[in-house]
Design an enzyme around this catalytic site. Structure first.
Site, PDB file in Angstrom:
ATOM      1  CE  LYS A  18      -2.998   2.770   3.011  1.00  0.00           C
ATOM      2  NZ  LYS A  18      -3.673   2.889   4.316  1.00  0.00           N
ATOM      3  CD  GLU A  46      -6.198   8.479  10.554  1.00  0.00           C
ATOM      4  OE1 GLU A  46      -5.621   7.387  10.675  1.00  0.00           O
ATOM      5  OE2 GLU A  46      -6.546   8.944   9.454  1.00  0.00           O
ATOM      6  CD  GLU A 102      -7.009   2.611   2.076  1.00  0.00           C
ATOM      7  OE1 GLU A 102      -6.774   3.784   2.425  1.00  0.00           O
ATOM      8  OE2 GLU A 102      -7.832   2.305   1.195  1.00  0.00           O
TER       9      GLU A 102
END
Length: 429
Positions: free
Chosen positions: A188, A233, A277
């Site tokens: 990723k 986040e 992911e």
């Protein structure tokens, strides 16, 4: 390393001031953003707000700027000495009172943006039934007379332009990344893109903060030394030995139709591409918290976080601190997570440097606050923009997407557009 206060001691090449700090209880101030005075440059306005609570600050009682791979450690060393020398009178004693620093760190060690830790001259805060004002300076000072200020003006004659890459060029970078992933080079990588926005007059950060706090109340609205945004986040929170981190990875754009969005949320929760992911991001956080915690709790499955513009797969990780690490040290240990870099980290980081063609600056780096006891909250500087130091009429906006084997370049471009919506909307009237 330099500092913005007259020296009375030195550490790691920078002067350390002796600060006098006073926190007093006040009546509920109402809208915290309205407490911030007008006509301040972006670098002197600070905030950490969520659901109407948190902190705003202004002025600069002291500051340090750091560079390179030691930017976290040098800021921490400076802060430790500031804390040791400070004289503090705190009558409230809740999270966010007393001596406080707001910080922001560049994503990359080689970035010219470096790191910054700033002690404001005034901080106003509210948590639950407690509200307070803190004054900080090199001599004792009484609490200022607080007043509500009128709404800040919206940017005028606003225009947008491409950043380092055009949309077509950025989709080409995504396609290259997918090919490298399919070739087995990595699992990723997170690719970011930027836009520029320019107004006819200097931008008033208070307008951005007011728009972001009202439009995105479930995010953490931050302002640190010209970096402004509303991040969903939480990189790390440290409070009395409890460590928490909110991991977001896997995104789908909302349509505005409630039934359709519920269907999309269910699809997101089952999407193998997005779950993959997300798993990389959670694993990277757990692995880096493990040396600092006695125990770590990870939910079995992520939940879907609903925001006004997008939905994310989210996992809240919690642990019990086993070391003497501060919140800033924990932020360093976690940065960069797979949510903003990729897996394996070193390979992904090199690919970012190859494909993005830009310096992220302090976008995607930790941004937040630190108290004298080491507790604090650090979000990832996402959904953000950096006001230009050279031209206060200009701001760079950023968005990034996690690229895995199943990523489609056009879909990733649409996702990045969705992630740019909060800042684009904040700039509007």
């Amino acid at each position: 390393m330099t500092a913005a206060a007259s020296p009375s001691a030195e550490v790691a090449g920078g002067p350390v001031p002796t600060l006098h700090v006073g926190t007093t209880r006040i009546c509920d101030p109402g809208d915290l953003v309205s407490m911030v005075p007008a006509d301040l440059p972006a670098a002197q306005v600070f905030s950490w707000l969520r659901r109407g609570e948190g902190l705003v600050g202004w002025g600069r009682a002291a500051a340090v700027s750091t560079q390179g791979a030691d930017r976290f450690a040098d800021a921490q060393a400076w802060w430790t000495q500031v804390v040791e020398r400070a004289e503090v009178d705190d009558e409230v004693h809740v999270a966010g009172t007393g001596l406080l620093g707001f910080g922001s760190m560049a994503y990359a060690a080689g970035s010219a943006a470096g790191g910054t830790l700033v002690v404001p001259s005034v901080v106003v805060g509210r948590r639950g039934a407690d509200a307070w004002v803190t004054t900080i300076g090199e001599s004792p000072a009484s609490a200022p007379v607080l007043e509500r200020h009128g709404a800040a003006p919206a940017p005028s004659a606003l225009s947008f332009g491409d950043g380092a890459l055009t949309p077509t060029q950025w989709m080409g970078a995504v396609a290259t990344a997918v090919a490298r992933i399919n070739g087995g080079e990595l699992d990723k990588v997170v690719l970011a893109r930027d836009l520029t926005a320019r107004a006819s007059e200097p931008l008033d950060v208070r307008h951005l903060l007011a728009r972001l706090t009202s439009g995105y109340p479930n995010t953490w609205t931050f302002s640190v030394d010209g970096l402004v945004g509303a991040t969903p986040e939480m990189l790390v929170r440290l409070s009395r030995g409890l460590v928490t981190s909110r991991v977001l990875a896997g995104t789908i754009r909302r349509t505005g139709d409630d039934d359709r969005d519920l269907s999309l949320a269910a699809h997101l929760a089952r999407s193998s591409k997005d779950l993959e992911e997300h798993e990389y991001a959670v694993r990277s956080v757990v692995d880096r918290l493990a040396p600092h915690c006695d125990s770590i709790n990870v939910p079995e499955a992520p939940f879907v976080l609903h925001l006004p513009n997008v939905m994310h797969l989210a996992t809240d990780v919690a642990g019990v601190l086993s070391s003497s690490s501060t919140s800033l040290a924990l932020a360093e240990a976690l940065h960069p997570s797979a949510a903003v870099c990729g897996t394996p980290r070193d390979v992904a980081d090199r690919l970012i440097g190859e494909l993005e063609h830009m310096d992220r600056g302090r976008y995607a780096g930790p941004a937040g606050w630190l108290s004298a006891d080491g507790d604090g909250e650090w979000g990832i500087g996402l959904r953000s923009g950096a006001v230009s130091e050279e031209d206060p009429r200009e701001i760079r906006l950023f968005a990034g997407c996690g690229i895995v084997a199943g990523s489609d370049p056009s879909a990733e471009l649409a996702e990045s557009d969705a992630k740019l919506v909060p800042m684009r909307d904040a700039l509007s009237a």
